[in-house]
Enzyme design. Sequence first.
Site, PDB file in Angstrom:
ATOM      1  N   ARG A  60      10.639  -8.598 -18.346  1.00  0.00           N
ATOM      2  CA  ARG A  60      10.093  -8.233 -17.536  1.00  0.00           C
ATOM      3  C   ARG A  60      10.249  -9.861 -16.725  1.00  0.00           C
ATOM      4  O   ARG A  60      10.005 -10.401 -15.787  1.00  0.00           O
ATOM      5  CB  ARG A  60       8.473  -9.030 -18.739  1.00  0.00           C
ATOM      6  N   ASN A 111       9.979  -9.934  -8.488  1.00  0.00           N
ATOM      7  CA  ASN A 111       8.451 -10.319  -7.193  1.00  0.00           C
ATOM      8  C   ASN A 111       7.981 -11.761  -7.671  1.00  0.00           C
ATOM      9  O   ASN A 111       6.456 -11.495  -7.029  1.00  0.00           O
ATOM     10  CB  ASN A 111       7.965  -9.456  -8.633  1.00  0.00           C
ATOM     11  N   ASP A 160      -5.510  -2.600 -19.740  1.00  0.00           N
ATOM     12  CA  ASP A 160      -5.072  -2.495 -21.066  1.00  0.00           C
ATOM     13  C   ASP A 160      -6.682  -1.968 -21.996  1.00  0.00           C
ATOM     14  O   ASP A 160      -6.321  -1.280 -22.664  1.00  0.00           O
ATOM     15  CB  ASP A 160      -4.526  -3.992 -21.090  1.00  0.00           C
ATOM     16  N   ALA A 201       0.758  -0.893  -0.191  1.00  0.00           N
ATOM     17  CA  ALA A 201       0.466  -0.267  -0.182  1.00  0.00           C
ATOM     18  C   ALA A 201       0.927   1.505  -0.369  1.00  0.00           C
ATOM     19  O   ALA A 201       0.242   2.674  -0.325  1.00  0.00           O
ATOM     20  CB  ALA A 201      -0.916   0.216   1.273  1.00  0.00           C
ATOM     21  N   HIS A 257      -1.464 -10.263 -19.999  1.00  0.00           N
ATOM     22  CA  HIS A 257      -1.062  -8.850 -19.905  1.00  0.00           C
ATOM     23  C   HIS A 257       0.280  -8.264 -19.508  1.00  0.00           C
ATOM     24  O   HIS A 257       0.949  -7.482 -19.140  1.00  0.00           O
ATOM     25  CB  HIS A 257      -1.316  -8.488 -18.560  1.00  0.00           C
TER      26      HIS A 257
END
Length: 332
Positions: free
Chosen positions: A87, A94, A150, A9, A178
Amino acid sequence: MAKVTVLGAAGGIGQPLSLLMKQSHLVSHLALYDIVNVPGVAADLSHIDTPALVTGHLGPDQLGDALKGAQLVIIPAGIPRKPGMSRDELFKVNAGIVRDLATAAATHCPKAFMCIISNPVNSTVPIVAEVFKKHGVYDPKRLFGVTTLDVVRANTFLASVTGTTPSNSTRVPVVGGHAGVTIIPLFSRAPASLRSQLPEQQLKDLTHRVQYGGDEVVKAKDGAGSATLSMAFAGARFANALLRAVVEGASGVVEPSFVPLEADPLNGETVKKDCDNLEFFAVEVELGAEGTRRIHQLGELSPYEKEMVRNATPELHASIKKGIEFVAASKL
């Protein structure tokens, strides 16, 4: 009203996303979690005069409290993509973050609806699925990869080349995944008055811009960030749509999402046949009290769109497999 937990957050997406969720009349408790700076974010948002209670939760020791009782969990946590970063490089960082947060969610709020924003979504959504499976609490109807950005881009870019005003009522469906070539905007579904203004080369240019809109923002920010504000807007749009269906019982709520196709065995199986037996695919999803109520089939595609689906499937297979194998190799 629902308790909504945002994991990550205090980040570039997390802060504006939390601000937007604080404005929702459907949120009774907004629990904010991060490993840095979140007490300040929570204090700041708590001064806003909307009904949602705001609590801040700092570090792994407070993660359980952030998640307990949550009906909706949104995960924007992770590092943003930087100029020149592939990516695959992003995945290496990640994947572990998403795995650990999913493990905590499977333990503390196993029935929560999970909305995954952390990139690369084509791999992180399968990671969450595998973690929930390992804990014996997996429900494919409750897992969503947020691909709304998108659609937002497709609507905006189409309006810019046709001289019209963007409108959600004339939105362009976007299917596939995505990332890059896996993003397949279906401009054939745009209103006929707009489609007629798109010669072949302009259609291809417009498609490419939607597919690589993230790169456009990364370059424009010159190393200072990625698409945080537009992603927060898109994430909040999806989360509020889901809450309308779940909390208010609204019908006919349809949003795009990268979902497990098994969430709707009948229509999902048809989509699988159209996309080389992929287990996950971004489709238009009708949302309901149980999460995914119905997956929309791809329907009639133009020859150009069929070609894009064929081109996207190898990369999607590889990305999904990477996420599944990452969890298989992890000690949970």
